[in-house]
Design a protein around this motif. Structure first.
Motif, PDB file in Angstrom:
ATOM      1  N   THR A 166       0.770  -1.430  -0.318  1.00 31.52           N
ATOM      2  CA  THR A 166       0.265   0.203  -0.131  1.00 31.52           C
ATOM      3  C   THR A 166       0.981   1.050  -0.062  1.00 31.52           C
ATOM      4  O   THR A 166       2.457   1.083  -0.020  1.00 31.52           O
ATOM      5  CB  THR A 166      -1.440   0.387   1.188  1.00 31.52           C
ATOM      6  N   GLY A 167       0.242   2.286  -0.125  1.00 28.83           N
ATOM      7  CA  GLY A 167       0.851   4.163  -0.364  1.00 28.83           C
ATOM      8  C   GLY A 167       2.266   3.632  -0.366  1.00 28.83           C
ATOM      9  O   GLY A 167       2.904   3.450  -2.294  1.00 28.83           O
ATOM     10  N   ARG A 168       3.466   4.364  -0.076  1.00 27.98           N
ATOM     11  CA  ARG A 168       4.482   4.427  -0.606  1.00 27.98           C
ATOM     12  C   ARG A 168       5.387   3.065  -1.050  1.00 27.98           C
ATOM     13  O   ARG A 168       5.961   3.283  -1.795  1.00 27.98           O
ATOM     14  CB  ARG A 168       5.138   4.909   0.491  1.00 27.98           C
ATOM     15  N   SER A 169       5.201   2.092  -0.478  1.00 27.68           N
ATOM     16  CA  SER A 169       5.718   0.907  -1.242  1.00 27.68           C
ATOM     17  C   SER A 169       5.145   0.815  -2.034  1.00 27.68           C
ATOM     18  O   SER A 169       6.167   0.234  -3.105  1.00 27.68           O
ATOM     19  CB  SER A 169       6.323  -0.373   0.161  1.00 27.68           C
ATOM     20  N   LYS A 170       4.307   0.628  -2.448  1.00 25.87           N
ATOM     21  CA  LYS A 170       3.375  -0.249  -3.526  1.00 25.87           C
ATOM     22  C   LYS A 170       3.476   1.267  -5.010  1.00 25.87           C
ATOM     23  O   LYS A 170       4.112   0.382  -5.522  1.00 25.87           O
ATOM     24  CB  LYS A 170       1.658   0.522  -3.950  1.00 25.87           C
ATOM     25  N   ALA A 171       3.607   2.446  -4.853  1.00 22.37           N
ATOM     26  CA  ALA A 171       3.861   3.733  -5.320  1.00 22.37           C
ATOM     27  C   ALA A 171       5.779   3.004  -5.935  1.00 22.37           C
ATOM     28  O   ALA A 171       5.446   3.353  -7.121  1.00 22.37           O
ATOM     29  CB  ALA A 171       3.923   5.410  -5.355  1.00 22.37           C
ATOM     30  N   ALA A 172       6.677   2.977  -5.253  1.00 13.89           N
ATOM     31  CA  ALA A 172       7.906   2.971  -6.030  1.00 13.89           C
ATOM     32  C   ALA A 172       7.975   1.675  -6.508  1.00 13.89           C
ATOM     33  O   ALA A 172       8.805   1.663  -6.745  1.00 13.89           O
ATOM     34  CB  ALA A 172       8.739   3.052  -4.345  1.00 13.89           C
ATOM     35  N   VAL A 286      16.135   4.138  -4.258  1.00 11.37           N
ATOM     36  CA  VAL A 286      14.624   3.532  -4.025  1.00 11.37           C
ATOM     37  C   VAL A 286      13.195   2.308  -3.472  1.00 11.37           C
ATOM     38  O   VAL A 286      12.409   2.769  -3.131  1.00 11.37           O
ATOM     39  CB  VAL A 286      13.867   4.094  -5.696  1.00 11.37           C
ATOM     40  N   ARG A 289      14.742   3.276   0.238  1.00  7.49           N
ATOM     41  CA  ARG A 289      14.169   4.325   1.202  1.00  7.49           C
ATOM     42  C   ARG A 289      12.645   4.469   1.087  1.00  7.49           C
ATOM     43  O   ARG A 289      11.792   4.715   1.766  1.00  7.49           O
ATOM     44  CB  ARG A 289      14.574   5.418   0.906  1.00  7.49           C
ATOM     45  N   GLU A 290      11.884   3.710   0.087  1.00  8.05           N
ATOM     46  CA  GLU A 290      10.649   4.175  -0.086  1.00  8.05           C
ATOM     47  C   GLU A 290      10.061   2.197  -0.089  1.00  8.05           C
ATOM     48  O   GLU A 290       8.728   2.588   0.583  1.00  8.05           O
ATOM     49  CB  GLU A 290      10.477   4.311  -1.704  1.00  8.05           C
ATOM     50  N   GLY A 294       8.371   2.392   2.851  1.00 10.37           N
ATOM     51  CA  GLY A 294       7.449   2.522   3.070  1.00 10.37           C
ATOM     52  C   GLY A 294       6.449   0.956   3.365  1.00 10.37           C
ATOM     53  O   GLY A 294       5.348   1.562   4.704  1.00 10.37           O
ATOM     54  N   ASP A 298       4.622   1.082   7.033  1.00 10.75           N
ATOM     55  CA  ASP A 298       2.680   0.499   7.958  1.00 10.75           C
ATOM     56  C   ASP A 298       2.651  -0.873   8.691  1.00 10.75           C
ATOM     57  O   ASP A 298       1.951  -1.108   8.910  1.00 10.75           O
ATOM     58  CB  ASP A 298       2.194   0.246   6.371  1.00 10.75           C
TER      59      ASP A 298
END
Length: 359
Positions: A166-172, A286, A289-290, A294, A298
């Protein structure tokens, strides 16, 4: 890289089914060919060598049902209850062996990744360093044939984790995978670039072509990704695996690019690794860090799983490197069976083979 005609890949073609290497893998092969349930129960794997040819091939065949499947095998077998029960038992045996081997491994992200962020002073045990400085063209061909079991589906196993983030980890994660899959350009998909590398090395680009040649130590490295990817409970471990690959890729890819250039393997062969030098240097930042940051923001309880995924990756890559170097040091092929002679489709230089290693 100079422009060239794209390597003719068979889009979506299922590979042929191989022969078994023991009772478990032979049972899987028979079950897939006959359409019947495997004759072995879930307890059949209890005494199997978790690192052996039989168990690792059986697992690979069962996992492949979730990717391309096999020619002549009903796609519905992907969710066959009998096959899934056997797969679960094999996975449990493999996972238990990994945890036993890594019982003393670091359990924090900082501790497990710290050694990987510094280039070792002594590279004498590095397979990529050996190929860079001493490797011959026949060894580069063997290395590529082995790695083709993953690289012709590069990034596919890691894509399983995307719905579980979810969130940051998914986007990255999606951003990195977007690069892996060519950033919207089919000719830049990394699996395609590896097929071009194989063409330069005069290897067959058919998906799964070199399964028969791959020893258990190679199968285990590919099975690890599928094991982590197909289980939501192991999502942290898959992130750890992915991060380990990205963190260690750039230096190794630089050495392999030099090896390809030194041996005259061809522009596409060199380009595949040169591409990974720059791309994975960015991905490393990436993912640490992400993607990891991320995920642990979570779900902080997954830190030990992330560390385990990284440690397991290092363990299996080291086992594979030891197998390959041991064979090459003795002047032997690292494959279960030597590569065929050149088909003449690649560069002239790629026709070189080691004496006594051609069938």
């Amino acid at each position: 890289m100079p422009s060239r005609s794209p390597t003719p890949l068979s889009s979506g073609a299922a590979p042929r089914l191989t022969e078994g290497r023991g009772p478990l893998s032979a049972a899987v092969v028979r079950a897939l060919r006959s359409g019947e349930a495997p004759p072995y129960g879930a307890d059949a794997s209890a005494e199997a060598d978790p690192w052996g040819e039989d168990l690792q091939l059986a697992l690979y065949l069962l996992y492949e049902l979730h990717y391309r499947g096999f020619a002549g095998v009903d796609d519905a077998r992907e969710w066959d209850p009998g096959l899934l029960r056997l797969r679960r038992a094999l996975e449990a045996r493999f996972l238990h062996a990994l945890r036993e081997e890594l019982s003393a491994a670091p359990r924090t992200v900082e501790d497990v990744f710290a050694p990987l962020l510094v280039e070792p002073v002594d590279l004498s045990g590095s397979l990529s360093r050996y190929l860079e400085t001493e490797g011959e063209l026949w060894q580069l061909r063997e290395y590529a044939a082995l790695r083709s079991l993953y690289h012709l589906k590069e990034a596919d196993p890691h894509a399983w984790v995307i719905p579980r983030l979810t969130g940051r980890s998914k986007a990255a994660m999606v951003a990195i995978e977007y690069d892996e899959f060519g950033a919207g350009h089919a000719d830049r998909i990394h699996a395609r670039l590896f097929a071009d590398l194989m063409t330069d090395l005069d290897l067959d680009v058919t998906y799964g072509r070199y399964l028969d040649c791959a020893p258990a130590s190679l199968l285990a490295t590919v099975n690890l990704m599928s094991l982590f990817g197909l289980h939501r409970a192991l999502r942290g471990a898959l992130v750890g695996h992915f991060a380990c690959v990205e963190v260690t890729s750039s230096p190794g890819s630089r050495r392999l690019a030099r090896a390809m250039r030194r041996c005259g393997a061809g522009a596409a062969a060199e380009h595949f690794y040169a591409e990974h030098v720059e791309a994975d240097a960015v991905h490393e930042q990436v993912v640490r860090r992400e993607v990891i940051g991320g995920l642990l923001a979570d779900e902080p309880d997954l830190e030990a799983d992330v560390a385990f995924g990284c440690a397991a990756t290092v363990l299996l890559e080291d086992r594979l490197a030891d197998h390959i170097r041991s064979a090459w040091t003795r002047g032997l092929t690292a494959l279960r069976r030597p590569l065929a002679t050149s088909t003449g489709t690649g560069s002239d230089a790629s026709r070189a083979v080691a004496p006594g290693l051609v069938d």
